[in-house]
Design an enzyme around this catalytic site. Structure first.
Site, PDB file in Angstrom:
ATOM      1  N   GLU A  51     -31.352  15.028   3.550  1.00 48.89           N
ATOM      2  CA  GLU A  51     -31.603  15.370   5.079  1.00 48.89           C
ATOM      3  C   GLU A  51     -32.833  16.091   4.970  1.00 48.89           C
ATOM      4  OE1 GLU A  51     -30.768  14.176   7.635  1.00 48.89           O
ATOM      5  OE2 GLU A  51     -28.987  13.276   7.180  1.00 48.89           O
ATOM      6  N   TYR A 133     -30.081  20.692  13.321  1.00 48.08           N
ATOM      7  CA  TYR A 133     -29.916  19.233  12.806  1.00 48.08           C
ATOM      8  C   TYR A 133     -29.231  19.029  11.528  1.00 48.08           C
ATOM      9  CZ  TYR A 133     -30.641  14.509  11.532  1.00 48.08           C
ATOM     10  OH  TYR A 133     -30.297  13.325  10.777  1.00 48.08           O
ATOM     11  N   ASP A 151     -31.204  13.940  17.128  1.00 47.70           N
ATOM     12  CA  ASP A 151     -32.804  13.643  16.671  1.00 47.70           C
ATOM     13  C   ASP A 151     -33.074  12.893  17.482  1.00 47.70           C
ATOM     14  OD1 ASP A 151     -31.619  11.099  16.369  1.00 47.70           O
ATOM     15  OD2 ASP A 151     -32.199  10.972  14.246  1.00 47.70           O
TER      16      ASP A 151
END
Ligand code: SF4
Length: 261
Positions: A51, A133, A151
């Site tokens: 990520e 996130y 997102d």
């Protein structure tokens, strides 16, 4: 009290059939997901590294970096024990080097303070370089917790599913995802929403005939999917003039500038 049109919602009066939405999306995702290497064996460490690498960088570019990084630093202990120089060497070319430094710093914190990768959202959010996130992705993808992720793809998919044309806030999308995320398979649901936005519900010309939730989609029903998200009005370009003076005496150079608007 707002009416639905006040906040940019299509006024259908229909509630989103959340269970059907999740079921259709998850079934589609399991069949059509792209085989990214970080999707195999999603441990918290592997999800975290992927990520962070995927922030600002395309998945295809990330793949070789991710593989090399995992080969060299297979777990949080090896990353914490590494030198910054070795980490930056492996990161070279990926850009935004602060990400690599934050990973290193966070790995040391995890090893020294927690002993293993923390499992709860609040603690994960305290790690350097980890925002809402990334924390949501780690909690849901690695620990299968009911934590949403939002997102750009997710925002677009929600906007179209609900027929929202304007007025939405960031918190609105987080709230929606919290309401929609199922207790079973939250990881697949989050990834399905992102995957749908990346491969079917495209920014321009969404491929609605291939969409697993076409019948649930308000924008599709109204034929307004191409108008969502609404085009942003561009700010007028401001022109300014700058005068730069360069003085050179022997080996010394003096630069001075003045702005004229
Ligand atoms: Fe997106 Fe079309 Fe699917 Fe609606 S039907 S979610 S606009 S791809």
């Amino acid at each position: 009290m707002f009416s639905c049109s006040d906040i940019g919602l299509a006024c259908t009066g229909k509630a989103m059939p959340v269970r059907k939405l999740a079921k259709d999306l998850i079934r589609w995702y399991r069949k059509h997901r792209r085989p990214w290497p970080w999707r195999d064996n999603p441990t918290p460490y592997r999800v975290w590294i992927s990520e962070v690498m995927l922030q600002q960088t395309q998945a295809k570019t990330v793949i070789p970096y991710y593989r090399r990084f995992l080969e060299r630093f297979p777990d949080v202990d090896s990353l914490a024990a590494a030198s910054e120089r070795d980490i930056l060497q492996l990161w070279a070319g990926l850009g935004y080097y602060r990400r690599a430094r934050n990973l290193h710093w966070a790995a040391k914190l995890i090893v020294e303070k927690h002993g293993e990768f923390p499992r709860d959202l609040k603690t994960i959010l305290e790690l350097p370089g980890v925002g809402r996130y990334t924390a949501g992705a780690i909690c849901s993808l690695a620990f299968n917790q009911e934590q949403p992720v939002v997102d750009g793809n997710v925002r677009r998919v929600i906007s179209r599913l609900e027929g929202i044309q304007h007025g939405e806030t960031e918190n609105y999308f987080w709230r929606r995802m919290s309401e929609w995320i199922p207790r079973r398979h939250p990881s697949d649901f989050n990834q399905a929403m992102m995957e749908l936005g990346a491969t079917v519900c495209l920014p321009l010309h969404p491929l609605c005939s291939l969409c697993p939730v076409e019948k649930t989609c308000e924008a599709r029903r109204l034929g307004i999917q191409d108008q969502i998200p609404a085009a942003r009005t561009r700010r007028a370009v401001q022109q300014s003039k700058m005068v730069i003076l360069i003085f050179e005496t022997g080996s010394r150079i003096l630069l001075t500038s003045a702005m004229k608007v």
